[in-house]
Design an enzyme around this catalytic site. Structure first.
Site, PDB file in Angstrom:
ATOM      1  N   CYS A 129       0.813  -1.227   0.000  1.00 15.17           N
ATOM      2  CA  CYS A 129       0.000   0.000   0.000  1.00 15.17           C
ATOM      3  C   CYS A 129       0.847   1.278   0.000  1.00 15.17           C
ATOM      4  O   CYS A 129       0.555   2.228  -0.727  1.00 15.17           O
ATOM      5  CB  CYS A 129      -0.949  -0.007   1.197  1.00 15.17           C
ATOM      6  SG  CYS A 129      -0.195  -0.600   2.716  1.00 15.17           S
ATOM      7  N   HIS A 249      -2.743   6.291   4.734  1.00 22.42           N
ATOM      8  CA  HIS A 249      -1.298   6.338   4.970  1.00 22.42           C
ATOM      9  C   HIS A 249      -0.756   7.696   4.503  1.00 22.42           C
ATOM     10  O   HIS A 249      -1.138   8.197   3.447  1.00 22.42           O
ATOM     11  CB  HIS A 249      -0.567   5.261   4.151  1.00 22.42           C
ATOM     12  CG  HIS A 249      -0.760   3.863   4.659  1.00 22.42           C
ATOM     13  ND1 HIS A 249      -1.392   3.553   5.838  1.00 22.42           N
ATOM     14  CD2 HIS A 249      -0.350   2.673   4.125  1.00 22.42           C
ATOM     15  CE1 HIS A 249      -1.376   2.237   6.005  1.00 22.42           C
ATOM     16  NE2 HIS A 249      -0.761   1.682   4.983  1.00 22.42           N
TER      17      HIS A 249
END
Ligand code: A2P
Length: 343
Positions: A129, A249
């Site tokens: 990710c 994130h």
């Protein structure tokens, strides 16, 4: 367009649920949809578009007639079952790290290296990710000016460690409020010897430790970035950190370009030139990307673009994306869409 028989392995998980959502939202050409998970959830139902789908246990024979199988149930499940899916004739799109660095396995971010898909041997890997959002944000810059050095520090959400980690953060936060002693079982890594609370804390460890005292997450980012950019000369260093954020994130990135005459405006233009990458950068309006506002979105957001004060070819930037969407589910579904477009 040909209608596909689709399977989702890990359909009850944090990422699997989003894969199903994205398939439906983007009108992926589905003829049939098979939801697979562990024995624990076999027999339970998931409602999709008002219809109940029964979850089945993942088995070696579950892939008969399947055209595309999305895997997101952990590396060991991919290692065991992917070959059975491929033998049954399915294209596997794997969200785990099991085969990402294996030769002959394309590692794909459709905005960055879509042509790598053509070289698949039955399995295409979805990158980590944190890697996905970083390479998407830097694709235009890399193409136009060259990047020879990259240093990244991540600020990663707990959902990247699965539904249990989200639960752990919530439970610990409640316990903290109620002055109850905090117990940690999942983070920094389920298989680590020691666990530490994530609520009101910061963990400078994601996954287990590996070569040179880098964590496996850091090594993934470093190796995957070179593979996706097909540039094994580029120097990449990562420090990966977990924060008490549920989703989204963030990354602080420093890059050194091949050229030392590039302006901030040129860099911003290059960032903006990539599809699905959005520049959010206006200090006068306090405009910059934040995970809370990236949650639920498809794009990669970039801000805080600055020239280094000492290095003429150095720049700093800040990159944010929803780790479950662009960092996982959406990227997997985009790989499948791009694969179909290339047929
Ligand atoms: P289950 O819900 O039955 O445990 P997350 O990343 O959110 O932790 O989700 C992990 C996903 O992987 C879940 O869908 C989970 O299913 C699935 N999973 C875990 N263990 C297995 C297994 N042995 N076989 C198949 N699926 C599994």
């Amino acid at each position: 367009m040909r209608q596909m028989n689709v399977a989702v392995v890990g359909a009850t998980g944090a990422v699997g649920t989003k894969i199903i959502e994205k398939l439906i939202e983007r009108k992926f050409p589905i003829k049939s949809l098979k939801l697979l998970a562990s024995k624990r959830s076999a027999g339970s139902t998931i409602q999709i578009n008002g219809e109940d789908y029964v979850v089945e246990e993942t088995s070696e024979t579950a892939f008969e007639g399947i055209d595309i199988a999305f895997f997101s149930a952990g590396g060991s499940i991919t290692e065991h079952f992917a070959k059975h899916a491929i033998e049954a004739g399915a294209l596997v799109i794997d969200n785990t790290s099991a085969f990402r660095m294996t030769e002959g396995v394309p590692l794909v971010v459709p905005e960055v290296n879509p042509d790598a898909i053509r070289e698949h041997n039955g399995l295409i890997a979805n990158p980590n990710c944190s890697t996905i959002q970083m390479v998407a944000a830097l694709k235009g810059v890399k193409d136009q000016f060259g990047i020879n050095r990259l240093i990244v520090s991540t600020y990663q959400a707990v959902s990247g460690a699965g539904a249990d980690a989200i639960e752990e953060l919530k439970q610990q936060s409640e316990n903290f409020e109620n002055r109850v002693d905090n117990k940690a079982d999942i983070l920094p890594s389920g298989s680590a010897e020691k666990h530490y609370p994530i609520a009101f804390n910061v963990l400078p460890q994601i996954d287990l430790f590996g070569e040179g005292d880098y964590t496996l997450e850091e090594l993934k980012m470093m190796n995957e970035t070179r593979k996706i950019f097909d540039d094994y000369e580029m120097s990449v260093a990562a420090t990966c950190v977990r924060l008490p954020v549920v989703t989204g994130h963030s990354e602080s990135v420093y890059i050194e370009l091949d050229r030392d005459d590039v302006t901030v405006d040129q860099l911003k233009e290059a960032i903006r030139s990539v599809p699905n990458v959005v520049l959010q950068d206006d200090p006068s309006q306090q405009l910059y990307p934040m995970p809370l506002f990236a949650e639920g979105t498809d794009e990669v957001f970039v801000g805080r673009v600055r020239k280094d004060r000492d290095k003429k070819n150095g720049f700093h930037l800040w990159i944010v994306a929803d780790n479950l969407i662009k960092g996982a589910a959406l990227n997997s579904v985009q790989i499948a869409e791009t694969y179909l477009e290339q047929q």
